[in-house]
Every structure is written in C-alpha cells, then in structure tokens.
Design an enzyme around this catalytic site. Structure first.
Site, PDB file in Angstrom:
ATOM      1  N   SER A 168       0.815  -1.214   0.000  1.00 16.17           N
ATOM      2  CA  SER A 168       0.000   0.000   0.000  1.00 16.17           C
ATOM      3  C   SER A 168       0.846   1.260   0.000  1.00 16.17           C
ATOM      4  O   SER A 168       1.942   1.324   0.567  1.00 16.17           O
ATOM      5  CB  SER A 168      -0.927   0.003   1.220  1.00 16.17           C
TER       6      SER A 168
ATOM      7  N   SER B 263     -22.166  16.517  10.943  1.00 17.02           N
ATOM      8  CA  SER B 263     -21.002  17.211  10.408  1.00 17.02           C
ATOM      9  C   SER B 263     -20.237  17.796  11.587  1.00 17.02           C
ATOM     10  O   SER B 263     -20.825  18.388  12.493  1.00 17.02           O
ATOM     11  CB  SER B 263     -21.430  18.329   9.451  1.00 17.02           C
TER      12      SER B 263
ATOM     13  N   GLY C 235       1.256   4.211   4.207  1.00 22.00           N
ATOM     14  CA  GLY C 235       1.173   3.018   3.380  1.00 22.00           C
ATOM     15  C   GLY C 235       2.354   2.122   3.706  1.00 22.00           C
ATOM     16  O   GLY C 235       3.502   2.581   3.759  1.00 22.00           O
TER      17      GLY C 235
ATOM     18  N   ASN D 119       3.406  -9.413  13.915  1.00 26.49           N
ATOM     19  CA  ASN D 119       3.531  -9.073  15.326  1.00 26.49           C
ATOM     20  C   ASN D 119       2.933 -10.234  16.128  1.00 26.49           C
ATOM     21  O   ASN D 119       2.494 -11.241  15.550  1.00 26.49           O
ATOM     22  CB  ASN D 119       2.883  -7.720  15.650  1.00 26.49           C
TER      23      ASN D 119
ATOM     24  N   GLY E  15      10.564  -6.417  22.335  1.00 24.67           N
ATOM     25  CA  GLY E  15      11.567  -6.626  21.303  1.00 24.67           C
ATOM     26  C   GLY E  15      11.081  -7.450  20.130  1.00 24.67           C
ATOM     27  O   GLY E  15       9.981  -7.256  19.621  1.00 24.67           O
TER      28      GLY E  15
ATOM     29  N   ASP F  18       6.991  -1.066  10.358  1.00 25.68           N
ATOM     30  CA  ASP F  18       7.561  -0.892   9.016  1.00 25.68           C
ATOM     31  C   ASP F  18       9.024  -0.461   9.112  1.00 25.68           C
ATOM     32  O   ASP F  18       9.868  -0.901   8.325  1.00 25.68           O
ATOM     33  CB  ASP F  18       6.757   0.141   8.233  1.00 25.68           C
TER      34      ASP F  18
END
Length: 327
Positions: free
Chosen positions: A8, A36, A48, A192, A225, A254
C-alpha cells in the site's frame, strides 16, 4: 541486493474535534444519522506499508524499488520518496482513481470515526512482477489489495524470486487457503504477536508447521523486542531499545522491517539485522508520523551501542556511513 517492496501507498488525513462525538448522537435517531463536525486541526501524513518500508530502506543507503498503485495526485509524495532514496519507477499510476486515503476524526475522549478509501490500490493486482527489469533479488509482499498480494507471491514462486511475506493487518481479510498461499515458501515471514496467533488460527497450522514452510519467522513483540525463529537453528530474542519516548506507534513495525532487511542486504547476521531493526523502530516511535524520523547514522550507532554493546555498534557502523562507534 535489489529489494522490491510491494504494498500500500497512502496518505493519512487526521482531524481533531474539540468536543465529544457521543454528545452529537441522539439514541432514538441512530437509524438516520446525518452529522457534520467542525475540526480544529488537520494533519496529513505520508503512509502506506510499502512506502514506509521503502522510506526506511532508502534512508539506510539502499535504493528500494517501490511497487504499488497510486492516482494522478501522487506527484508530491513521489518526489518526497525519490528525495529519500526510493526508486518509484515501478509504481502504477491509475487514470481513474486517486491514491488511497485514510480519513480519521478523533474527539477529546479519543473516540474516532474513520474511513479508508482504497482508491488506486484496487488496481495493484494488475501489476506483473515479471515485467521488472532487472528482476529483484528479494520481493517484500506487504499489506495491499488481497488479490495483489496473492498474485505477487505466486509470481515470485514462478520466477524463482525470494520473497518476504508480511500479511500484517490484511490477515483479517484472508481465509485459510489464501493465508497458506501467502506464507508457503517465504524466505522471511513478518508478523507481530497478535498476527502470529491469528496466522496460526487462519492456517490451521502449528508453529512447527509454519517454520517448516518458511526460511525464518520474525515476530515483533512491542516493548519486549523481537523473536526470530527458524526450523534449522535456535530461536533468539532481541530486546527493544529501552527508554524510548513514544510519540506515535504508527509505522514502527515498518521501520523495523526496513532496518532488518537493510542489514541482511549488506550480508550481516540475523542477530545484527534484528538489532538494527529495533534501533530504527525506536527512532520511528519517537516521532509523529510514519516517515517523520531521520535514519541518522550517528544517532543509530549511538542507540545500538547503548542498547546492544560496542561490538554490535562497531559491526553495524561500517554499514551506516562508516561512523566511529561512540565510547
């Protein structure tokens, strides 16, 4: 090592509402909601999974090839990635859809209303890795449109390209057969701890079954860790960097993947790869935004020396700009 990162590419639009969302809801009118909110803050962040991993790899001196689908509104984001060492030559630009967006409104109680627009990501399944020239040495199959993830995995097998499976949050969308397809034959599997349990549930496999299908399984454990397991060698755990001031956990996983893969690309051991991954993740955690941290060699070397010792810092320093190890 030439690394292609598929997945992504998106922007996050984060708004803050100074009141309470719950105060605007009328209990006996929930079947016809029309609301709203006037937001008083807006942050637009680059994100991403594939773009985040590529940003980290580029910052560590590699030139990763980003592979994903975006819209014609990608120009500014593309220049940012290029400026940070990312090759965007394989990015597919849609003529019909805009780049994926995550929109989220958060109130003063941390309640949220959010929406994700997949946009051009729906066209990621049209990308053929076989057209890359030259072919990469490793393909990271990060979260993306499920059909794209499956196609990339199958093409890697057909072309004989090593791949890393990183199903991450898309595990919730995948059935057992799809999950087994994504994992089987991966040189590296990233999850994970929660995703590891979900993967076992989805596949119906035991932990040993998974290890029999992949080269190694890397599981991030948050503050504890990372654990690295393989069928042919003893498992080990590397502790996380201690004392990190956490500003934003988004993108830390990431960043870990980027550090881990960058070390492997330079021929370093799995232990050093995990240490560099944890160090880079600590930098990401201390900043707000997935691509707000700077993978500064001096700072990284200091973090590694303090967390994992001078031997680790000396070995990694040569691959982080050759800076001397702090004493």
């Amino acid at each position: 090592m030439r690394i292609a990162v598929t997945g992504s590419i998106a922007t996050d639009h984060l708004m803050t509402f100074p009141g309470r969302i719950a105060d605007q809801l009328i209990p006996d009118r929930l079947d016809r909601v029309s609301l709203s909110f006037l937001a008083d803050e807006l942050e637009v962040r680059r994100g991403g999974a594939a773009a985040n991993i590529s940003y980290g790899l580029g910052g560590l001196g590699l030139t990763p090839l980003l592979v994903g689908a975006v819209g014609s509104d990608f120009a500014e984001y593309e220049q940012w990635l290029k400026d940070h060492g990312v090759d965007t030559g394989a990015v597919h630009v849609s003529t019909r859809r805009q780049t994926a967006r995550f929109l989220c409104l958060t109130d003063q109680d941390a309640n949220q209303i959010a929406a994700f627009y997949a946009g051009a990501m729906a066209e990621a399944g049209d990308i053929d890795l076989g057209r890359l020239d030259p072919l990469p040495d490793l393909v990271v199959v990060a979260p993306d449109a499920p059909d794209a993830m499956l196609r990339h995995t199958e093409r890697c097998r057909a072309l004989g390209i090593a791949f890393a499976a990183d199903p991450s949050q898309q595990l919730a969308r995948l059935d057992g057969e799809q999950t087994r397809t994504l994992v089987t034959g991966a040189r590296w599997l990233f999850t994970n701890e929660y995703e590891a349990a979900l993967l076992l549930e989805r596949t119906g496999w035991s932990r040993d079954d998974v290890l029999g299908q992949v080269g190694a399984w890397v599981t991030t454990l948050g503050a504890d860790g990372v654990r690295v397991e393989a069928a042919d060698r003893p498992a080990f755990t590397v502790p996380a960097v201690a004392g990190v001031r956490v500003a934003d956990p988004t993108g830390a996983g990431d960043a870990f993947r980027a550090g881990f893969l960058a070390a492997l690309a330079r021929g370093l051991s799995r232990l050093r790869a995990a240490q560099l991954g944890c160090a880079l993740a600590s930098l990401a955690l201390s900043e707000t935004g997935s691509q707000a941290y700077e993978p500064d060699p001096g700072r990284l070397t200091t973090v590694i020396a303090e967390s994992y010792g001078t031997a680790a810092a000396e070995e990694l320093a040569a691959h982080l700009g050759g800076l001397p190890c702090p004493r």
